[in-house]
Motif scaffolding. Structure first.
Motif, PDB file in Angstrom:
ATOM      1  N   LEU A   3       0.826  -1.194   0.000  1.00 52.43           N
ATOM      2  CA  LEU A   3       0.000   0.000   0.000  1.00 52.43           C
ATOM      3  C   LEU A   3       0.864   1.249   0.000  1.00 52.43           C
ATOM      4  CD1 LEU A   3      -2.418  -1.135   2.856  1.00 52.43           C
ATOM      5  CD2 LEU A   3      -2.831  -1.324   0.397  1.00 52.43           C
ATOM      6  N   SER A  50       1.191  -5.000  -9.938  1.00 56.57           N
ATOM      7  CA  SER A  50      -0.072  -5.735  -9.787  1.00 56.57           C
ATOM      8  C   SER A  50      -0.488  -5.915  -8.331  1.00 56.57           C
ATOM      9  CB  SER A  50       0.027  -7.107 -10.465  1.00 56.57           C
ATOM     10  OG  SER A  50       1.025  -7.889  -9.826  1.00 56.57           O
ATOM     11  N   LYS A  53      -1.420  -0.953  -4.180  1.00 58.57           N
ATOM     12  CA  LYS A  53      -2.657  -0.174  -4.111  1.00 58.57           C
ATOM     13  C   LYS A  53      -2.303   1.225  -3.633  1.00 58.57           C
ATOM     14  CE  LYS A  53      -5.357  -3.665  -5.012  1.00 58.57           C
ATOM     15  NZ  LYS A  53      -5.706  -3.863  -6.394  1.00 58.57           N
ATOM     16  N   ILE A  55      -3.571   4.519  -1.950  1.00 56.83           N
ATOM     17  CA  ILE A  55      -4.632   5.023  -1.080  1.00 56.83           C
ATOM     18  C   ILE A  55      -4.411   6.529  -0.918  1.00 56.83           C
ATOM     19  CG2 ILE A  55      -5.827   4.760   1.126  1.00 56.83           C
ATOM     20  CD1 ILE A  55      -5.543   2.134  -0.637  1.00 56.83           C
ATOM     21  N   SER A  75      -3.381   8.274 -14.524  1.00 56.03           N
ATOM     22  CA  SER A  75      -3.672   7.286 -15.568  1.00 56.03           C
ATOM     23  C   SER A  75      -2.716   7.428 -16.752  1.00 56.03           C
ATOM     24  CB  SER A  75      -5.121   7.389 -16.037  1.00 56.03           C
ATOM     25  OG  SER A  75      -5.323   8.553 -16.829  1.00 56.03           O
ATOM     26  N   GLN A  80      -3.330   4.333 -10.776  1.00 57.01           N
ATOM     27  CA  GLN A  80      -4.708   4.630 -10.391  1.00 57.01           C
ATOM     28  C   GLN A  80      -4.831   4.747  -8.887  1.00 57.01           C
ATOM     29  OE1 GLN A  80      -6.888   1.216 -11.845  1.00 57.01           O
ATOM     30  NE2 GLN A  80      -6.863   0.261  -9.835  1.00 57.01           N
ATOM     31  N   ILE A  81      -5.854   5.485  -8.473  1.00 55.74           N
ATOM     32  CA  ILE A  81      -6.187   5.597  -7.053  1.00 55.74           C
ATOM     33  C   ILE A  81      -7.121   4.435  -6.741  1.00 55.74           C
ATOM     34  CG2 ILE A  81      -7.304   6.993  -5.285  1.00 55.74           C
ATOM     35  CD1 ILE A  81      -6.696   9.428  -7.171  1.00 55.74           C
ATOM     36  N   ASP A  82      -6.779   3.651  -5.735  1.00 61.15           N
ATOM     37  CA  ASP A  82      -7.587   2.488  -5.397  1.00 61.15           C
ATOM     38  C   ASP A  82      -8.573   2.751  -4.273  1.00 61.15           C
ATOM     39  OD1 ASP A  82      -6.448   0.292  -7.156  1.00 61.15           O
ATOM     40  OD2 ASP A  82      -4.642   1.138  -6.258  1.00 61.15           O
ATOM     41  N   ASP A  83      -8.273   3.721  -3.423  1.00 63.52           N
ATOM     42  CA  ASP A  83      -9.158   4.032  -2.301  1.00 63.52           C
ATOM     43  C   ASP A  83      -8.685   5.347  -1.696  1.00 63.52           C
ATOM     44  OD1 ASP A  83     -11.231   3.775  -0.470  1.00 63.52           O
ATOM     45  OD2 ASP A  83     -10.474   1.918   0.424  1.00 63.52           O
ATOM     46  N   ASN A 103      -9.846  -1.960   6.864  1.00 69.53           N
ATOM     47  CA  ASN A 103      -9.654  -2.740   5.643  1.00 69.53           C
ATOM     48  C   ASN A 103      -8.896  -4.035   5.859  1.00 69.53           C
ATOM     49  OD1 ASN A 103     -10.726  -1.096   3.207  1.00 69.53           O
ATOM     50  ND2 ASN A 103      -9.826   0.369   4.615  1.00 69.53           N
ATOM     51  N   ARG A 106     -10.221  -7.125   4.128  1.00 71.14           N
ATOM     52  CA  ARG A 106     -10.138  -7.159   2.663  1.00 71.14           C
ATOM     53  C   ARG A 106      -8.855  -7.780   2.155  1.00 71.14           C
ATOM     54  NH1 ARG A 106     -10.978  -1.328   0.569  1.00 71.14           N
ATOM     55  NH2 ARG A 106     -10.245  -2.329  -1.316  1.00 71.14           N
TER      56      ARG A 106
END
Length: 131
Positions: A3, A50, A53, A55, A75, A80-83, A103, A106
């Motif tokens: 993260l 991959s 994430k 945040i 992008s 990308q922003i995941d959360d 989280n 998750r």
């Protein structure tokens, strides 16, 4: 899972960018430095993209316009922003701690995280993750 808790102001932009925008009377949502975004991309690529994430922990998370601008610019670099964190705690370290606790279900695998921020309002146990 890895993260990245991402601040924007001071991390993806800087004073020279703000001065340039002020001098040209451009909107502050354009205040993102491609070199800084490229550095973030380099970090993500070094950590197996991959399983990374992003945040958003920046105050930019409160503005739809800022989020859309940031998402578009990221992008262009394949990011990308995941959360995003919420505003439950009084300062960013508490907000990050709450996000991690909320989280936990998750993510079943061990999580590693880094906090990219220009402000050090982190909890003592987070300082080893703070850059």
């Amino acid at each position: 899972m890895k993260l990245i808790f991402l601040d924007v102001d001071g991390v993806l932009n800087n004073h020279p960018i703000f001065k340039k925008l002020a001098d040209s009377h451009q909107h502050t949502t354009e205040a993102l430095d491609n070199e800084c975004i490229a550095r973030l991309k380099k970090i993500v690529d070094a950590c197996q993209p991959s399983i990374v994430k992003i945040i958003l922990s920046s105050s930019w998370r409160f503005s739809t316009e800022h989020i859309e601008t940031l998402a578009f610019r990221l992008s262009l670099f394949g990011l990308q922003i995941d959360d995003k964190t919420t505003l439950k705690g009084n300062h960013r370290g508490t907000q990050i701690k709450e996000w991690l606790e909320e989280n936990k279900p998750r993510f079943t695998e061990k999580r590693k995280f880094v906090i990219l921020d220009d402000d050090s309002d982190m909890l003592p146990e987070q300082m080893s993750h703070f850059v």
